[in-house]
Design a protein around this motif. Structure first.
Motif, PDB file in Angstrom:
ATOM      1  N   ARG A 132      36.558  31.276  48.952  1.00 20.35           N
ATOM      2  CA  ARG A 132      36.326  31.429  47.807  1.00 20.35           C
ATOM      3  C   ARG A 132      36.966  33.121  47.701  1.00 20.35           C
ATOM      4  N   VAL A 133      38.177  33.365  46.887  1.00 23.76           N
ATOM      5  CA  VAL A 133      38.470  34.539  46.673  1.00 23.76           C
ATOM      6  C   VAL A 133      38.649  34.986  45.385  1.00 23.76           C
ATOM      7  N   LYS A 134      38.260  36.253  45.044  1.00 21.23           N
ATOM      8  CA  LYS A 134      38.132  36.888  43.654  1.00 21.23           C
ATOM      9  C   LYS A 134      39.930  36.931  43.294  1.00 21.23           C
ATOM     10  N   ILE A 135      40.252  36.428  42.339  1.00 22.86           N
ATOM     11  CA  ILE A 135      41.611  36.199  41.450  1.00 22.86           C
ATOM     12  C   ILE A 135      41.762  37.567  40.747  1.00 22.86           C
ATOM     13  N   SER A 136      42.829  38.203  41.334  1.00 19.56           N
ATOM     14  CA  SER A 136      43.289  39.620  40.811  1.00 19.56           C
ATOM     15  C   SER A 136      44.012  39.211  39.434  1.00 19.56           C
ATOM     16  N   ASP A 137      44.371  40.325  38.606  1.00 24.74           N
ATOM     17  CA  ASP A 137      45.168  40.094  37.546  1.00 24.74           C
ATOM     18  C   ASP A 137      46.626  39.831  37.837  1.00 24.74           C
TER      19      ASP A 137
END
Length: 208
Positions: free
Chosen positions: A48-53
């Motif tokens: 699970r990774v945070k999606i950047s802009d």
């Protein structure tokens, strides 16, 4: 020109949505409907990774590329062309992509997928205004008539495709099942693309 030779199901898993790269076969037997398909491909796909802009913009651009079966070089060329046109660059881009001959052949129901549409065109089985066109990238315009040669009309595959073609034909196209002939009624409007694509994210990606 480079071609992607891997599993197209991996492309859908990467974008986390059905891109229908195999046509209607994706509806019945899709990797995304299985437990393993919920994760992105690769050994770190389940992480699970945070999606950047930036990632959001990149993924939308990659999704559009894959939906229309284009290389990065081709896609950039279409984007630059869309920039020079009047109006919204994003809407212009999708309009250009929708009016590619391979996409129109697919949307008329003369091929089960865009990959098949490119093969049909390359084999000389598509006529535009009575003239054989073997370039999938050929840009059609309003008023053009898309048909198949007489010898191809007897093909068992085309007969089967034609039987179910009229149900999914968009409003900017008209298809005559008896003649096996399609007409470009008008240019596609925003929101009439073959797959939901946020073109504004693509514009922002190339604007950075």
């Amino acid at each position: 020109m480079s071609r992607y030779l891997g599993s197209v199901c991996k492309l859908c898993r990467r974008e986390k949505e059905k891109l229908f790269l195999k046509g209607e076969r994706c509806s019945a037997n899709c990797a995304l409907d299985k437990k393993r398909g919920k994760n992105a491909p690769g050994q770190h796909g389940a992480a699970r990774v945070k999606i950047s802009d930036y990632a959001k913009h990149l993924r939308e651009k990659q999704k559009a590329r894959r939906v229309y079966g284009l290389t990065e070089e081709q896609f950039v060329h279409y984007y630059k062309t869309a920039e020079k046109m009047k109006g919204s660059t994003g809407d212009n881009l999708l309009k250009i992509l929708e009016l590619r001959l391979d996409n129109v052949v697919y949307r008329l129901g003369l091929a089960s997928s865009k990959k098949m549409a490119r093969q049909v065109i390359n084999h000389g089985n598509i006529l535009v205004n009575g003239k054989k066109i073997d370039l999938p990238r050929y840009q059609v315009k309003a008023g053009d008539i898309i048909a198949v040669p007489e010898k191809y009309k007897a093909n068992a595959v085309i007969k089967k495709l034609v039987e179910g073609s009229t149900s999914n034909v968009p409003v900017w196209l008209n298809f005559d099942k008896n003649k096996i002939e399609g007409t470009i009624v008008s240019e596609p409007l925003a929101g009439e693309a073959s797959h939901p694509i946020n073109s504004q994210l693509i514009v922002e990606y190339y604007s950075k």
